[in-house]
Design an enzyme around this catalytic site. Structure first.
Site, short mmCIF file in Angstrom:
data_model
loop_
_atom_site.label_atom_id
_atom_site.label_comp_id
_atom_site.label_asym_id
_atom_site.label_seq_id
_atom_site.Cartn_x
_atom_site.Cartn_y
_atom_site.Cartn_z
N PRO A 51 1.00 -1.93 41.11
CA PRO A 51 1.57 -0.92 40.21
C PRO A 51 1.04 0.50 40.40
O PRO A 51 0.35 1.06 39.54
CB PRO A 51 1.23 -1.47 38.82
N CYS A 52 1.42 1.11 41.50
CA CYS A 52 0.98 2.48 41.78
C CYS A 52 1.62 3.49 40.82
O CYS A 52 1.11 4.60 40.68
CB CYS A 52 1.27 2.85 43.24
N HIS A 53 2.68 3.08 40.13
CA HIS A 53 3.30 3.99 39.15
C HIS A 53 2.37 4.26 37.96
O HIS A 53 2.57 5.21 37.24
CB HIS A 53 4.64 3.43 38.66
#
Length: 167
Positions: free
Chosen positions: A136-138
């Protein structure tokens, strides 16, 4: 020669392209950016791999990602085939430890991996993440609280954060 199987995921108004090897999910991208983005990634990161559309092979991935996009799942138990350098792997593991609905900064990730002065390298590793949402780089934002770069585009990042905040 390795084979990368890919499929489209249409869930509500989400339109994604997902891809996997025999080892696990290796790519998630926005269909709006087209299959070209997957082809370019495969050519540079998995040279010689063949791309084959195989919807049935990606059913389990589509199911879990669909549940997430519907707001009914906060994490994944899907196998992943991420590749990447040891540094990227360390950064991506730190991303996977960010709880759903929370955000951290690039500096926070650098601290978590024991490399506080490597913020730019951390940002580059985050930008190389091939599996949006699964890693989950967001959930990583700028130190000033603003949304910053995201391979899927800032609109997609904003939508993912709103989705998680609304759970």
């Amino acid at each position: 020669m390795d084979t990368i199987r890919w499929s489209k995921l249409q869930q509500g108004d989400w339109n994604l392209i997902i891809a996997a090897t025999d080892k696990g999910l290796c790519w998630i991208g926005s269909e709006g950016r087209g299959l070209d983005e997957l082809e370019q990634w495969a050519a540079s990161r998995r040279p010689g791999a063949g791309l084959v559309r195989d919807d049935a092979a990606l059913d389990a991935y589509r199911t879990q990602l669909g549940e997430y996009l519907d707001g009914n799942r906060t994490g994944f138990d899907l196998p992943a085939d991420l590749g990447g350098t040891p540094f990227q792997q360390k950064v991506w593991q730190a991303l996977r430890e960010i709880p759903c609905g929370e955000t951290v900064t690039y500096s926070d990730i650098a601290e978590r991996i024991g490399r506080p002065s490597a913020v730019r390298a951390v940002a580059a590793a985050i930008g190389a993440n091939p599996v949006l949402m699964l890693v989950p780089c967001h959930r990583v934002i700028g130190k000033n609280g603003k949304l910053t770069g995201f391979r899927g585009g800032l609109e997609m990042k904003e939508r993912l954060l709103a989705l998680e905040a609304g759970r």
